[in-house]
Enzyme design. Structure first.
Site, PDB file in Angstrom:
ATOM      1  N   LYS A 126       1.084  -1.331   0.210  1.00 31.46           N
ATOM      2  CA  LYS A 126      -0.108  -0.029  -0.015  1.00 31.46           C
ATOM      3  C   LYS A 126       1.019   1.184   0.067  1.00 31.46           C
ATOM      4  O   LYS A 126       1.995   1.237   0.401  1.00 31.46           O
ATOM      5  CB  LYS A 126      -0.962  -0.013   1.181  1.00 31.46           C
ATOM      6  CG  LYS A 126      -2.159   0.896   1.225  1.00 31.46           C
ATOM      7  CD  LYS A 126      -3.216   0.033   0.481  1.00 31.46           C
ATOM      8  CE  LYS A 126      -4.433   1.100   0.233  1.00 31.46           C
ATOM      9  NZ  LYS A 126      -5.437   0.430  -0.223  1.00 31.46           N
ATOM     10  N   ASP A 166      -7.200   4.278  -4.422  1.00 30.67           N
ATOM     11  CA  ASP A 166      -7.854   4.243  -3.139  1.00 30.67           C
ATOM     12  C   ASP A 166      -8.357   5.617  -2.797  1.00 30.67           C
ATOM     13  O   ASP A 166      -8.481   6.558  -3.723  1.00 30.67           O
ATOM     14  CB  ASP A 166      -6.756   3.862  -2.023  1.00 30.67           C
ATOM     15  CG  ASP A 166      -7.478   3.473  -0.748  1.00 30.67           C
ATOM     16  OD1 ASP A 166      -7.786   2.285  -0.753  1.00 30.67           O
ATOM     17  OD2 ASP A 166      -7.331   3.996   0.128  1.00 30.67           O
ATOM     18  N   THR A 209     -14.997  -2.789  -7.139  1.00 30.67           N
ATOM     19  CA  THR A 209     -15.137  -2.860  -5.600  1.00 30.67           C
ATOM     20  C   THR A 209     -16.843  -3.005  -5.211  1.00 30.67           C
ATOM     21  O   THR A 209     -17.049  -3.783  -4.599  1.00 30.67           O
ATOM     22  CB  THR A 209     -14.332  -1.753  -5.022  1.00 30.67           C
ATOM     23  OG1 THR A 209     -13.117  -1.733  -5.813  1.00 30.67           O
ATOM     24  CG2 THR A 209     -14.345  -2.124  -3.547  1.00 30.67           C
ATOM     25  N   ASN A 240     -15.929   6.045  -5.026  1.00 30.13           N
ATOM     26  CA  ASN A 240     -15.876   5.163  -5.870  1.00 30.13           C
ATOM     27  C   ASN A 240     -16.623   3.726  -5.547  1.00 30.13           C
ATOM     28  O   ASN A 240     -17.352   3.273  -6.335  1.00 30.13           O
ATOM     29  CB  ASN A 240     -14.485   4.644  -6.429  1.00 30.13           C
ATOM     30  CG  ASN A 240     -14.356   3.427  -7.381  1.00 30.13           C
ATOM     31  OD1 ASN A 240     -14.149   2.445  -6.993  1.00 30.13           O
ATOM     32  ND2 ASN A 240     -14.597   3.998  -8.564  1.00 30.13           N
ATOM     33  N   SER A 376      -8.219  -5.674 -10.448  1.00 31.45           N
ATOM     34  CA  SER A 376      -6.917  -5.162 -10.694  1.00 31.45           C
ATOM     35  C   SER A 376      -5.967  -6.115 -11.200  1.00 31.45           C
ATOM     36  O   SER A 376      -5.320  -5.954 -12.231  1.00 31.45           O
ATOM     37  CB  SER A 376      -6.149  -4.346  -9.429  1.00 31.45           C
ATOM     38  OG  SER A 376      -6.882  -3.088  -9.427  1.00 31.45           O
TER      39      SER A 376
HETATM   40  P1  NDP Z   1     -13.162   7.736  -2.657  1.00 26.86           P
HETATM   41  O1  NDP Z   1     -12.125   8.845  -2.404  1.00 26.86           O
HETATM   42  O2  NDP Z   1     -13.635   7.725  -3.899  1.00 26.86           O
HETATM   43  O3  NDP Z   1     -14.435   7.906  -1.769  1.00 26.86           O
HETATM   44  C1  NDP Z   1     -14.090   8.151  -0.341  1.00 26.86           C
HETATM   45  C2  NDP Z   1     -15.548   8.638   0.224  1.00 26.86           C
HETATM   46  O4  NDP Z   1     -15.574   8.642   1.927  1.00 26.86           O
HETATM   47  C3  NDP Z   1     -15.760  10.085  -0.145  1.00 26.86           C
HETATM   48  O5  NDP Z   1     -17.155  10.212  -0.524  1.00 26.86           O
HETATM   49  C4  NDP Z   1     -15.207  10.927   1.242  1.00 26.86           C
HETATM   50  O6  NDP Z   1     -15.874  12.050   1.472  1.00 26.86           O
HETATM   51  C5  NDP Z   1     -15.832   9.905   2.187  1.00 26.86           C
HETATM   52  N1  NDP Z   1     -15.285  10.186   3.375  1.00 26.86           N
HETATM   53  C6  NDP Z   1     -15.768  10.567   4.551  1.00 26.86           C
HETATM   54  N2  NDP Z   1     -15.232  10.406   5.772  1.00 26.86           N
HETATM   55  C7  NDP Z   1     -14.168  10.132   5.274  1.00 26.86           C
HETATM   56  C8  NDP Z   1     -12.741  10.500   5.995  1.00 26.86           C
HETATM   57  N3  NDP Z   1     -12.375  10.744   7.040  1.00 26.86           N
HETATM   58  N4  NDP Z   1     -11.709  10.243   5.071  1.00 26.86           N
HETATM   59  C9  NDP Z   1     -11.662   9.796   3.877  1.00 26.86           C
HETATM   60  N5  NDP Z   1     -12.997   9.794   3.136  1.00 26.86           N
HETATM   61  C10 NDP Z   1     -13.974  10.028   3.761  1.00 26.86           C
HETATM   62  O7  NDP Z   1     -12.325   6.537  -2.063  1.00 26.86           O
HETATM   63  P2  NDP Z   1     -12.894   5.050  -2.497  1.00 26.86           P
HETATM   64  O8  NDP Z   1     -14.548   4.926  -2.561  1.00 26.86           O
HETATM   65  O9  NDP Z   1     -11.916   4.390  -3.559  1.00 26.86           O
HETATM   66  O10 NDP Z   1     -12.523   4.314  -1.081  1.00 26.86           O
HETATM   67  C11 NDP Z   1     -13.440   4.058   0.051  1.00 26.86           C
HETATM   68  C12 NDP Z   1     -12.944   3.042   1.115  1.00 26.86           C
HETATM   69  O11 NDP Z   1     -12.924   1.795   0.139  1.00 26.86           O
HETATM   70  C13 NDP Z   1     -11.814   3.271   1.712  1.00 26.86           C
HETATM   71  O12 NDP Z   1     -11.465   2.706   2.749  1.00 26.86           O
HETATM   72  C14 NDP Z   1     -10.723   2.613   0.789  1.00 26.86           C
HETATM   73  O13 NDP Z   1      -9.532   2.074   1.402  1.00 26.86           O
HETATM   74  C15 NDP Z   1     -11.669   1.206   0.385  1.00 26.86           C
HETATM   75  N6  NDP Z   1     -11.378   0.520  -0.787  1.00 26.86           N
HETATM   76  C16 NDP Z   1     -11.624   1.026  -2.129  1.00 26.86           C
HETATM   77  C17 NDP Z   1     -10.935   0.247  -3.156  1.00 26.86           C
HETATM   78  C18 NDP Z   1     -11.063   0.800  -4.638  1.00 26.86           C
HETATM   79  O14 NDP Z   1     -11.173   0.132  -5.383  1.00 26.86           O
HETATM   80  N7  NDP Z   1     -11.177   2.441  -4.649  1.00 26.86           N
HETATM   81  C19 NDP Z   1     -10.937  -1.104  -3.253  1.00 26.86           C
HETATM   82  C20 NDP Z   1     -11.254  -1.768  -1.800  1.00 26.86           C
HETATM   83  C21 NDP Z   1     -11.341  -1.166  -0.786  1.00 26.86           C
HETATM   84  P3  NDP Z   1     -15.648  13.233   0.502  1.00 26.86           P
HETATM   85  O15 NDP Z   1     -16.219  13.320  -0.723  1.00 26.86           O
HETATM   86  O16 NDP Z   1     -15.864  14.520   1.110  1.00 26.86           O
HETATM   87  O17 NDP Z   1     -13.970  13.341   0.342  1.00 26.86           O
HETATM   88  O1  2IT Z   2      -8.007  -1.578  -0.812  1.00 30.64           O
HETATM   89  C1  2IT Z   2      -8.066  -1.996  -1.854  1.00 30.64           C
HETATM   90  O2  2IT Z   2      -7.983  -3.110  -2.231  1.00 30.64           O
HETATM   91  C2  2IT Z   2      -7.665  -1.052  -3.062  1.00 30.64           C
HETATM   92  N1  2IT Z   2      -7.703   0.235  -2.922  1.00 30.64           N
HETATM   93  C3  2IT Z   2      -7.466  -1.638  -4.445  1.00 30.64           C
HETATM   94  C4  2IT Z   2      -6.207  -2.008  -4.605  1.00 30.64           C
HETATM   95  C5  2IT Z   2      -5.719  -2.378  -6.043  1.00 30.64           C
HETATM   96  O3  2IT Z   2      -4.751  -2.720  -6.383  1.00 30.64           O
HETATM   97  O4  2IT Z   2      -6.513  -2.352  -6.898  1.00 30.64           O
END
Ligand code: NDP
Ligand code: 2IT
Length: 444
Positions: A126, A166, A209, A240, A376
């Protein structure tokens, strides 16, 4: 003292200032007790758990860039290469002001087991930075991403370590980073995933995801004689993962009534309008107040509150430690059936225990959000083959992977007499493959 307790104590002493990493390590090691006890002598002699909880290596570097006023800004970049026993390091890059080494280590540690559960050959890693993309111009984001990659490119490669998105890192950021990697290394290779479709990205990676989360939730419900149809779902986050979880849940006939961002949340009893949400978050990069302004049925509330809404299914999709013990109590009091994590470690340890003790079906993120990294890995396969598969092909593989993960974690829990404990099942099933590979590869 048992071997697990010994290692837990050592991990706590060595990483005292990293609460999120300790939380993740504690959850995993506690779950592994029965597996370790069955092989205690070998594992102790091989120092397997000490090796598993210590990253292979970690990089920390300066990221200087110039803002639109001509001022030089300095951020800190990180990449933790945790474990490559079963494949090249694989895991996202988080761009958020809260990022520090403990956060990146917790995410990298979770990634080891998650990636193992996908059944595909990927190790755990990571990265990230305390850079805040919010409110920055495209040029500023590009300047940061180019500077970040100028250093990161020394440590990654298609067969070495393959970063992805992420929190705060989406297609725009991956594009800028890929361009800089190519320019410095003079090499066109699948070094990042989540790329744009015109330069090596995979169809369905954007959706993967969130879709995967709903596929595993549907399989869980099916195994208990239910399905998503007509269920009321609450989702947190509006990024996302949240957006595509909402979309798939609605396609399967559920009604999703909430979403949230870092400043507030939406309650929309008629069901979230995904097209509007995408426009607000993906195109305008605006606050959820704009969603409420454009939709009569929606209420906007400041702060946090999605877990107070009565629901059948809860899908936390924002960030770590966003579902606390009081939220768990409220969900149970409101009759929730299932909680499946889209985010990484969104539920605190005490809230998880409360949900499990009260009969809620609970799947932890390393199993339920694995569809993103699994896809991925499918992108990596396509890049190696120099082919692109159709959306339907990738989506069908994703669906099968999520169904397999559900049955693997269910079986692992049953094998150790913990039927229905999908947290233990996920940690055990993820661990078994990695432990086996580590032992076979000798002391390294
Ligand atoms: P994004 O940046 O696309 O979205 C994050 C969302 O969470 C935003 O709407 C954000 O608000 C909100 N949020 C609320 N509180 C917090 C905070 N304290 N810190 C950060 N964000 C906050 O990220 P993802 O959707 O990609 O990721 C969301 C979660 O899923 C994370 O835990 C990530 O590690 C996990 N994940 C993501 C994967 C991926 O493929 N993207 C795969 C597996 C897990 P705002 O709009 O105000 O920023
Ligand atoms: O937390 C996760 O699994 C991700 N943010 C996706 C990682 C990846 O390599 O697609």
């Amino acid at each position: 003292m048992s071997y697990v307790d010994e290692v837990l104590e050592r991990v706590k002493t060595k990483n005292a200032s990293e609460p999120e990493f300790l939380q993740a390590a504690e959850e995993v090691l506690e779950s592994l007790r029965p597996v370790i006890e069955a092989n205690e002598e070998t594992y102790r002699k091989e120092a397997l758990l000490e090796r598993l909880t210590e990253p292979d290596r970690q990089f920390k570097f300066r990221v200087p860039w110039v803002d639109d006023k001509g001022q030089v800004q300095v951020n800190t970049g990180y990449r933790v290469q945790f474990n490559n026993a079963i494949g090249p390091y694989k895991g996202g890059i988080r761009l958020h002001p809260s990022v520090n080494i403990g956060i990146i280590k917790f995410l990298g540690f979770e990634q080891i087991f998650k990636n193992s559960l996908t059944g595909l050959p990927i190790g755990g890693g990571k990265g990230g930075s305390d850079f805040n993309p919010k409110g920055k111009s495209d040029r500023e984001v590009m300047a940061f991403c180019q500077s970040f990659m100028t250093e990161l490119c020394k440590y990654i490669g298609a067969d070495v370590d393959v970063p992805a998105g992420d929190i705060g890192t989406g297609a725009r950021e991956i594009g800028y980073m890929f361009g800089q990697y190519k320019r410095i290394r003079g090499m066109y290779e699948g070094v990042l995933t989540g790329k744009g479709l015109t330069y090596g990205g995979s169809l369905a990676r954007t959706e993967a995801t969130g879709y995967g989360l709903v596929y595993i939730t549907e399989e869980l419900l099916k195994d208990h004689g239910m399905d998503m149809k007509d269920k009321t779902v609450v989702v947190s986050g509006a990024g996302n993962v949240a957006i595509y979880a909402i979309q798939k849940a609605q396609q399967l006939g559920a009604k999703v009534v909430t979403c949230s961002d870092s400043t507030g949340w939406i309650y929309d009893p008629e069901g979230i309008d995904v097209a509007l949400l995408k426009d607000v978050k993906e195109v305008k990069r605006a606050r959820l107040t704009e969603y409420a302004a454009a939709r009569k049925s929606a209420e906007y509330h400041e702060g946090r509150g999605v877990w107070s809404i009565k629901c059948d299914i809860a899908l936390p999709c924002a960030t770590q430690n966003e579902l606390l013990i009081d939220d768990a109590k409220q969900l149970v009091a409101n009759g929730v059936t299932a909680v499946c994590e889209g985010a990484n470690m969104p539920t605190t340890l005490d809230a998880t225990k409360y949900l499990q003790d009260n009969g809620v079906l609970f799947i932890c993120g390393k199993a339920s959000n694995a569809g993103g990294v699994a896809t991925s890995a499918l992108e990596m396969s396509q890049n190696s083959q120099r082919l692109s598969w159709t959306f339907e092909e990738v989506d069908a593989k994703l669906q099968q992977i999520m169904v397999n993960i559900y049955h693997n974690i269910d079986d692992a829990a049953k094998r150790y007499g913990m039927e229905g404990n999908y947290v233990a099942g996920a940690n055990i099933a993820g661990f078994e493959k990695v432990a086996n590979a580590m032992l076979a590869q000798g002391v390294c």
